[in-house]
Design a protein around this motif. Structure first.
Motif, PDB file in Angstrom:
ATOM      1  N   ILE A 234       0.930  -1.305   0.214  1.00 51.74           N
ATOM      2  CA  ILE A 234       0.233  -0.082  -0.164  1.00 51.74           C
ATOM      3  C   ILE A 234       1.023   1.154  -0.124  1.00 51.74           C
ATOM      4  N   VAL A 235       2.035   1.429   0.575  1.00 54.37           N
ATOM      5  CA  VAL A 235       3.043   2.342   0.711  1.00 54.37           C
ATOM      6  C   VAL A 235       3.338   3.005  -0.101  1.00 54.37           C
ATOM      7  N   GLY A 236       3.996   1.840  -1.192  1.00 56.92           N
ATOM      8  CA  GLY A 236       4.077   0.847  -2.357  1.00 56.92           C
ATOM      9  C   GLY A 236       3.547   2.529  -3.264  1.00 56.92           C
ATOM     10  N   PHE A 237       1.887   1.821  -3.336  1.00 56.32           N
ATOM     11  CA  PHE A 237       1.178   2.531  -4.453  1.00 56.32           C
ATOM     12  C   PHE A 237       0.322   3.659  -4.388  1.00 56.32           C
ATOM     13  N   ALA A 238       1.231   3.780  -2.655  1.00 51.45           N
ATOM     14  CA  ALA A 238       0.964   5.892  -2.914  1.00 51.45           C
ATOM     15  C   ALA A 238       2.241   6.193  -3.046  1.00 51.45           C
ATOM     16  N   ILE A 239       3.179   5.808  -2.603  1.00 44.20           N
ATOM     17  CA  ILE A 239       4.204   6.692  -3.436  1.00 44.20           C
ATOM     18  C   ILE A 239       3.998   6.749  -5.295  1.00 44.20           C
ATOM     19  N   SER A 240       4.128   5.447  -5.831  1.00 43.38           N
ATOM     20  CA  SER A 240       4.126   5.167  -7.206  1.00 43.38           C
ATOM     21  C   SER A 240       2.729   5.757  -7.492  1.00 43.38           C
ATOM     22  N   VAL A 241       1.539   5.557  -7.469  1.00 43.98           N
ATOM     23  CA  VAL A 241       0.208   5.901  -8.031  1.00 43.98           C
ATOM     24  C   VAL A 241      -0.100   7.654  -7.918  1.00 43.98           C
ATOM     25  N   GLY A 242       0.680   7.523  -6.668  1.00 45.92           N
ATOM     26  CA  GLY A 242       0.866   9.249  -5.601  1.00 45.92           C
ATOM     27  C   GLY A 242       1.318   9.898  -6.713  1.00 45.92           C
ATOM     28  N   THR A 243       3.240  10.190  -6.930  1.00 49.43           N
ATOM     29  CA  THR A 243       3.294  10.961  -7.967  1.00 49.43           C
ATOM     30  C   THR A 243       3.030  11.157  -9.449  1.00 49.43           C
ATOM     31  N   ILE A 244       2.620   9.761  -9.812  1.00 52.30           N
ATOM     32  CA  ILE A 244       2.141  10.142 -11.212  1.00 52.30           C
ATOM     33  C   ILE A 244       1.280  10.606 -11.577  1.00 52.30           C
ATOM     34  N   TRP A 245       0.181  10.676 -10.271  1.00 51.49           N
ATOM     35  CA  TRP A 245      -1.013  11.367 -10.443  1.00 51.49           C
ATOM     36  C   TRP A 245      -0.814  12.952 -10.249  1.00 51.49           C
ATOM     37  N   LEU A 246       0.341  12.905  -9.156  1.00 50.98           N
ATOM     38  CA  LEU A 246       0.395  14.863  -9.117  1.00 50.98           C
ATOM     39  C   LEU A 246       1.055  15.021 -10.727  1.00 50.98           C
ATOM     40  N   VAL A 247       1.524  14.534 -11.274  1.00 46.85           N
ATOM     41  CA  VAL A 247       1.756  14.813 -12.439  1.00 46.85           C
ATOM     42  C   VAL A 247       0.551  15.196 -14.008  1.00 46.85           C
ATOM     43  N   ASP A 248      -0.042  14.407 -13.955  1.00 45.30           N
ATOM     44  CA  ASP A 248      -2.206  13.721 -14.125  1.00 45.30           C
ATOM     45  C   ASP A 248      -2.764  15.593 -13.992  1.00 45.30           C
ATOM     46  N   PHE A 249      -2.455  15.740 -12.538  1.00 43.84           N
ATOM     47  CA  PHE A 249      -3.254  16.470 -12.070  1.00 43.84           C
ATOM     48  C   PHE A 249      -2.825  17.660 -12.835  1.00 43.84           C
ATOM     49  N   ARG A 250      -1.337  17.959 -12.479  1.00 46.17           N
ATOM     50  CA  ARG A 250      -0.969  19.355 -12.956  1.00 46.17           C
ATOM     51  C   ARG A 250      -1.172  19.080 -14.358  1.00 46.17           C
ATOM     52  N   LEU A 251      -1.411  18.399 -15.336  1.00 44.56           N
ATOM     53  CA  LEU A 251      -1.922  18.053 -16.618  1.00 44.56           C
ATOM     54  C   LEU A 251      -2.911  18.945 -16.583  1.00 44.56           C
ATOM     55  N   LEU A 252      -4.375  18.304 -15.833  1.00 39.51           N
ATOM     56  CA  LEU A 252      -5.864  18.771 -16.267  1.00 39.51           C
ATOM     57  C   LEU A 252      -5.359  20.223 -15.280  1.00 39.51           C
TER      58      LEU A 252
ATOM     59  N   PHE B 100      -4.627  21.642 -12.722  1.00 39.45           N
ATOM     60  CA  PHE B 100      -4.940  21.889 -11.159  1.00 39.45           C
ATOM     61  C   PHE B 100      -4.045  20.950 -10.451  1.00 39.45           C
ATOM     62  N   GLY B 101      -3.707  21.779  -9.218  1.00 37.81           N
ATOM     63  CA  GLY B 101      -2.629  20.986  -8.562  1.00 37.81           C
ATOM     64  C   GLY B 101      -1.299  21.343  -7.554  1.00 37.81           C
ATOM     65  N   MET B 102       0.324  21.100  -8.641  1.00 37.21           N
ATOM     66  CA  MET B 102       1.410  22.208  -8.203  1.00 37.21           C
ATOM     67  C   MET B 102       1.000  22.744  -9.143  1.00 37.21           C
ATOM     68  N   LEU B 103       0.632  24.297  -9.520  1.00 31.81           N
ATOM     69  CA  LEU B 103       0.564  25.123 -10.630  1.00 31.81           C
ATOM     70  C   LEU B 103       1.598  25.429 -10.761  1.00 31.81           C
ATOM     71  N   ARG B 104       2.692  26.322  -9.299  1.00 31.99           N
ATOM     72  CA  ARG B 104       3.840  26.859 -10.077  1.00 31.99           C
ATOM     73  C   ARG B 104       5.178  26.103 -10.617  1.00 31.99           C
ATOM     74  N   GLU B 105       5.340  24.896 -10.906  1.00 32.81           N
ATOM     75  CA  GLU B 105       5.550  23.556 -11.359  1.00 32.81           C
ATOM     76  C   GLU B 105       4.649  23.821 -12.646  1.00 32.81           C
ATOM     77  N   SER B 106       6.350  23.238 -14.248  1.00 38.12           N
ATOM     78  CA  SER B 106       5.414  22.771 -15.236  1.00 38.12           C
ATOM     79  C   SER B 106       5.375  21.215 -15.327  1.00 38.12           C
ATOM     80  N   PRO B 107       4.872  21.090 -16.274  1.00 34.91           N
ATOM     81  CA  PRO B 107       3.821  19.097 -15.930  1.00 34.91           C
ATOM     82  C   PRO B 107       5.939  18.608 -15.691  1.00 34.91           C
ATOM     83  N   SER B 108       6.763  19.080 -16.608  1.00 32.93           N
ATOM     84  CA  SER B 108       8.237  18.709 -16.949  1.00 32.93           C
ATOM     85  C   SER B 108       8.704  18.908 -15.368  1.00 32.93           C
ATOM     86  N   GLN B 109       8.820  19.693 -15.260  1.00 33.89           N
ATOM     87  CA  GLN B 109      10.218  20.023 -13.905  1.00 33.89           C
ATOM     88  C   GLN B 109       8.806  19.070 -12.840  1.00 33.89           C
ATOM     89  N   LEU B 110       7.606  18.909 -12.809  1.00 29.50           N
ATOM     90  CA  LEU B 110       7.240  18.428 -12.153  1.00 29.50           C
ATOM     91  C   LEU B 110       7.255  16.792 -11.923  1.00 29.50           C
TER      92      LEU B 110
END
Ligand code: HEM
Length: 151
Positions: free
Chosen positions: A22-40, A42-52
């Motif tokens: 479960i920890v592994g999926f939180a880290i792996s899928v969690g970080t992939i979704w951070l980038v996906d939310f940025r592509l959509l 919202f989320g970490m808007l101060r960074e570009s998707p490629s930088q994130l």
């Protein structure tokens, strides 16, 4: 002489492994979704998707490696129960598709930083990894003949 799987001789081994899983999926899928939310948009808007994606690259990879190892060990506790389990097979299909998609189409789209681009790619990515998670959860609720016996 059949070798006893040490995972089956200790009551704690399986739940502890599932914790790592479960920890592994939180880290792996969690970080992939951070980038996906940025592509959509919202989320970490101060960074570009490629930088994130660059900043989370090794977290995603580390999380996926943890998933693979903990998953294979969970699987080794009863292979015949899992590979005949449709939810497990379904999950492996989407796990492999998710890995291929993440390191090909998704990576190229993220690196292009095209303004407003990548929304479809982000939705496909979120969908693929959601199906992996659903498959994982339903493993415990489905047996190989597909009749649901917990509900
Ligand atoms: C990023 C990829 C993965 C995700 C998101 C994921 C997610 C999950 C989830 C949510 C569960 C249910 C945990 C629970 O009910 O407590 C689970 C269980 C499990 N996963 Fe994964 N998993 C992944 C990769 C793998 C891989 C690669 C394998 C095997 C090669 C695997 C094998 C298993 C097994 C055997 C279980 C235990 C099912 C049970 O008996 O309850 N997983 N996974």
């Amino acid at each position: 002489m059949l070798i006893e799987n040490p995972l089956n001789s200790s009551e704690l081994a399986f739940p502890i492994l599932e914790c790592f899983h479960i920890v592994g999926f939180a880290i792996s899928v969690g970080t992939i979704w951070l980038v996906d939310f940025r592509l959509l948009g919202f989320g970490m808007l101060r960074e570009s998707p490629s930088q994130l994606a660059k900043d989370t690259f090794f977290w995603t990879l580390g999380g996926l490696i943890l998933m693979l190892f903990s998953g294979l060990m969970l699987f080794s506790s009863g292979p015949e129960d899992y590979y005949l389990n449709y939810a497990f097979d379904f999950k492996m299909l989407f796990f492999v598709s998710g890995i291929i998609f993440n390191y090909t189409v998704h990576r190229r789209t993220v690196q292009s930083d095209a303004p407003g681009g990548g929304k479809l790619v982000a939705c496909i990515s979120i969908g693929l990894w959601s199906l992996v998670i659903f498959g994982g959860i339903f493993i415990g609720f489905l047996n190989s003949t597909l009749d649901i016996h917990h509900i």
